[in-house]
Write a protein that holds these residues in place. Structure first.
Motif, mmCIF file in Angstrom:
data_model
loop_
_atom_site.group_PDB
_atom_site.id
_atom_site.type_symbol
_atom_site.label_atom_id
_atom_site.label_comp_id
_atom_site.label_asym_id
_atom_site.label_seq_id
_atom_site.Cartn_x
_atom_site.Cartn_y
_atom_site.Cartn_z
ATOM 1 N N MET A 119 29.344 21.786 40.959
ATOM 2 C CA MET A 119 29.105 22.554 42.172
ATOM 3 C C MET A 119 30.020 22.123 43.323
ATOM 4 S SD MET A 119 27.532 24.993 41.515
ATOM 5 C CE MET A 119 26.685 26.210 42.207
ATOM 6 N N ASP A 120 30.607 20.917 43.209
ATOM 7 C CA ASP A 120 31.504 20.451 44.280
ATOM 8 C C ASP A 120 32.764 21.328 44.376
ATOM 9 O OD1 ASP A 120 31.919 19.452 41.699
ATOM 10 O OD2 ASP A 120 33.153 17.777 42.414
ATOM 11 N N THR A 121 33.208 21.878 43.249
ATOM 12 C CA THR A 121 34.427 22.704 43.281
ATOM 13 C C THR A 121 34.132 24.191 43.085
ATOM 14 O OG1 THR A 121 34.708 22.253 40.927
ATOM 15 C CG2 THR A 121 36.002 20.885 42.447
ATOM 16 N N PHE A 122 32.867 24.499 42.802
ATOM 17 C CA PHE A 122 32.457 25.877 42.502
ATOM 18 C C PHE A 122 32.818 26.839 43.652
ATOM 19 C CE2 PHE A 122 29.443 29.353 41.902
ATOM 20 C CZ PHE A 122 29.406 29.510 40.531
ATOM 21 N N GLY A 123 32.526 26.418 44.876
ATOM 22 C CA GLY A 123 32.752 27.265 46.055
ATOM 23 C C GLY A 123 34.225 27.616 46.217
ATOM 24 N N LYS A 180 36.526 27.778 43.932
ATOM 25 C CA LYS A 180 36.951 28.708 42.878
ATOM 26 C C LYS A 180 36.434 30.130 43.162
ATOM 27 C CE LYS A 180 37.189 25.221 39.253
ATOM 28 N NZ LYS A 180 36.406 24.583 38.197
ATOM 29 N N LEU A 181 35.174 30.173 43.614
ATOM 30 C CA LEU A 181 34.584 31.477 43.912
ATOM 31 C C LEU A 181 35.306 32.133 45.090
ATOM 32 C CD1 LEU A 181 32.369 33.459 43.134
ATOM 33 C CD2 LEU A 181 30.816 32.252 44.665
ATOM 34 N N ASP A 182 35.747 31.293 46.032
ATOM 35 C CA ASP A 182 36.459 31.793 47.204
ATOM 36 C C ASP A 182 37.739 32.537 46.786
ATOM 37 O OD1 ASP A 182 36.549 32.089 49.952
ATOM 38 O OD2 ASP A 182 37.967 30.424 50.200
ATOM 39 N N VAL A 183 38.418 32.002 45.790
ATOM 40 C CA VAL A 183 39.651 32.644 45.296
ATOM 41 C C VAL A 183 39.323 34.054 44.789
ATOM 42 C CG1 VAL A 183 41.464 32.539 43.519
ATOM 43 C CG2 VAL A 183 40.743 30.443 44.694
ATOM 44 N N LEU A 184 38.237 34.163 44.036
ATOM 45 C CA LEU A 184 37.839 35.470 43.481
ATOM 46 C C LEU A 184 37.480 36.455 44.594
ATOM 47 C CD1 LEU A 184 35.513 34.983 40.371
ATOM 48 C CD2 LEU A 184 37.908 35.624 40.450
ATOM 49 N N LEU A 185 36.716 35.961 45.579
ATOM 50 C CA LEU A 185 36.293 36.837 46.673
ATOM 51 C C LEU A 185 37.501 37.310 47.485
ATOM 52 C CD1 LEU A 185 33.129 34.857 47.814
ATOM 53 C CD2 LEU A 185 33.117 37.214 47.019
ATOM 54 N N GLY A 243 38.921 33.224 36.521
ATOM 55 C CA GLY A 243 37.489 33.405 36.330
ATOM 56 C C GLY A 243 36.738 32.072 36.382
ATOM 57 N N LEU A 244 35.425 32.163 36.558
ATOM 58 C CA LEU A 244 34.590 30.953 36.510
ATOM 59 C C LEU A 244 33.760 31.025 35.237
ATOM 60 C CD1 LEU A 244 35.045 31.312 39.764
ATOM 61 C CD2 LEU A 244 33.230 29.609 39.821
ATOM 62 N N ARG A 245 33.589 29.889 34.618
ATOM 63 C CA ARG A 245 32.832 29.854 33.369
ATOM 64 C C ARG A 245 31.479 29.173 33.576
ATOM 65 N NH1 ARG A 245 36.503 27.370 28.907
ATOM 66 N NH2 ARG A 245 36.806 25.776 30.485
ATOM 67 N N VAL A 246 30.634 29.318 32.583
ATOM 68 C CA VAL A 246 29.297 28.723 32.676
ATOM 69 C C VAL A 246 29.402 27.220 32.937
ATOM 70 C CG1 VAL A 246 27.238 28.182 31.297
ATOM 71 C CG2 VAL A 246 28.131 30.520 31.350
ATOM 72 N N CYS A 247 30.391 26.550 32.325
ATOM 73 C CA CYS A 247 30.510 25.096 32.521
ATOM 74 C C CYS A 247 30.853 24.741 33.967
ATOM 75 C CB CYS A 247 31.522 24.482 31.551
ATOM 76 S SG CYS A 247 33.126 25.260 31.593
ATOM 77 N N ASP A 248 31.405 25.712 34.721
ATOM 78 C CA ASP A 248 31.706 25.438 36.133
ATOM 79 C C ASP A 248 30.429 25.236 36.959
ATOM 80 O OD1 ASP A 248 34.588 25.497 36.219
ATOM 81 O OD2 ASP A 248 34.444 27.635 35.754
#
Ligand code: GTP
Length: 455
Positions: free
Chosen positions: A185-189, A191-196, A176-181
């Motif tokens: 923003m450099d690594t956000f994408g 992490k989100l890619d893994v979820l998608l 999961g991604l947390r609010v602190c993520d």
């Protein structure tokens, strides 16, 4: 045993014989950290009590769930507000609202709620803190919620399709991604890619593409900026506040019978709406928690699937649904209705250790010739069950034993003192106290803030 506060001198002897406290005493004696928790299957009317108590607390905090809660409250001018993620304390200027680490946050939905409140004159700036540890709920979780329910066909859970369950699944599977993520923003994408990709590999109907990812990241860059002033280390804030003797009110969402551990699994929510969820969802120690008020409707309602031993069908169920306006705040879905279930309520009282109960919607029962209360369960073989069963097969087959109490015919919605309730209504309240062993301190006789009797 009933716990009684000292009788205020101003209360006449006649009144004191029946109810010992003024509203003032009742509310101001609540402990530094108190909580309001649902003790059936949700929609008990927790929002109203939180709203009434909030002005006496410095902080109102949510510890679990997300926008699947649907509190309906009315402000002092009678204006209706349906709150989802924002704690009910928001309607009181001096109250700080905290969304704790145990909650899940759909950022666009959160902003929609804030915009709605602000356009109705409720100032939110600087009044809401969101935990940096709380998990982010994305549109993808909502899509997965719908796909999962469609896949389950006839045995669907009946979720609100707001993505709450899938978001908690991401949390527990540790991707999961947390609010602190949002601060990275450099690594956000990535992490989100893994979820998608996870969602796409699991569900055929889930559309994945790099452009979807790119758009979502861009959208969240804007959200990150807007959310920044709301983000805080709420574990630190809450514990510091406790040290500073500030008063904290915990606002429960859903209810114990929907608890992931104690509810009628799998027809439950994915968080812990019972007392334990306060510690894990806010990061405060069990020993700082004082009074816990269980909110219980004078009858029972339930949304979605799952066993409901005291359910009423046909005309009886329809009449109760109409009288209680039992249609979901968030989804508009008709709620299933039935008699009060003491076996389930006692089980909730055990788990949560309620110090008192708020019996809501007593007014809805006015006019019934008689009122039934489910007091025990027999198993299919006729043996009496000693406790609320964990096994749904057993629960589905129980025979409920009822006690029948006389009803009352007058409208009680304008009654404001316990003494003035019809005798049959008082008998009903007192029988509930006897059966569960927990005092009823608050009785709801209408939706408005003032429609509350302090007992
Ligand atoms: P969830 O977190 O979704 O479980 O919400 P909730 O427990 O706060 O319940 P919700 O506000 O969705 O539903 C309660 C409904 O009953 C609202 O429309 C309230 O205005 C109304 N209500 C609350 N107390 C009373 C009462 O004593 N009498 C009547 N007639 N209505 C009440």
């Amino acid at each position: 045993p009933k716990t009684r506060l000292p009788v205020p001198a101003a209360v006449s002897a006649a009144t004191a014989a029946v109810y010992a406290d003024s509203a003032e005493d009742r509310v101001s004696s609540l402990s530094q950290v108190s909580g309001v928790l649902g003790s059936q299957w949700g929609d008990e009317g927790k929002g109203k009590l939180v709203d009434v108590l909030a002005p006496r607390f410095d902080i109102v905090a949510r510890c679990q769930g997300g926008a699947n809660a649907g509190h309906t409250i009315y402000n002092s001018e009678g204006k209706k507000f349906a709150l989802h993620l924002v704690p009910s304390g928001i309607l009181h200027e001096g109250t700080l609202c905290v969304v704790g680490n145990g909650a899940v946050i759909h950022v666009p939905g959160f902003f929609e709620e804030i915009d709605g409140l602000e356009s109705n004159g409720v100032r939110c700036d600087g009044r809401i803190l969101v935990s940096d540890r709380a998990h982010l709920l994305f549109d993808l979780h909502q899509a997965v919620d719908g796909l999962r329910e469609a896949e389950l066909e006839n045995s669907f859970i009946g979720t609100t399709k707001r993505g709450i369950g899938p978001c908690y699944s991401s949390k527990v599977t540790r991707n999961g991604l947390r609010v602190c993520d949002l601060r990275h923003m450099d690594t956000f994408g990535d992490k989100l890619d893994v979820l998608l990709k996870d969602a796409a590999s699991r569900f055929q109907g889930f559309k994945y593409s790099k452009s979807v990812l790119k758009e979502e990241v861009e959208r969240y860059k804007r959200f990150a900026e807007r959310l920044e002033p709301f983000i805080a280390d709420t574990v630190h804030v809450l514990n510091e506040s406790i040290q500073q003797k500030k008063k904290i009110l915990v606002e429960g969402g859903q209810a114990t019978m929907l608890d992931i551990d104690f509810g009628t699994y799998p027809f439950v929510t994915s968080s812990s709406p019972s007392a334990g969820g306060i510690c894990t969802g806010l990061g405060i120690a069990p020993r700082v928690i004082g009074d816990l008020i269980g909110v219980v409707k004078a009858y029972t309602s339930r949304v979605g699937s799952g066993p409901f031993p005291t359910e009423l069908f046909g005309e009886e169920g329809d009449n109760l649904r109409k009288a209680g306006m039992e249609f979901g705040t968030t989804t508009g879905r008709p709620r299933r209705c039935g008699w009060l279930d003491i076996v389930a309520l006692k089980y909730c009282c055990q788990i949560n250790g309620f110090s008192s109960l708020n019996l809501t919607k007593l007014d809805v029962l006015s006019g019934l010739p008689e009122i039934k209360v489910g007091v025990s369960y027999n198993q299919a073989d006729g043996q009496k069950l000693q406790s609320f069963p964990g096994d749904l097969d057993t629960l589905e087959q129980v025979q409920v034993n009822y006690e029948v109490l006389p009803g009352w015919q007058s409208d009680i919605s304008s009654v404001r003192s316990y003494n003035e309730l019809p005798q049959a209504a008082r008998r009903y309240v007192e029988r509930i106290e006897e059966l569960v062993g927990v005092p009823v301190h608050y009785i709801g006789v209408g939706p408005g803030r003032d429609a509350l009797i302090y007992k």
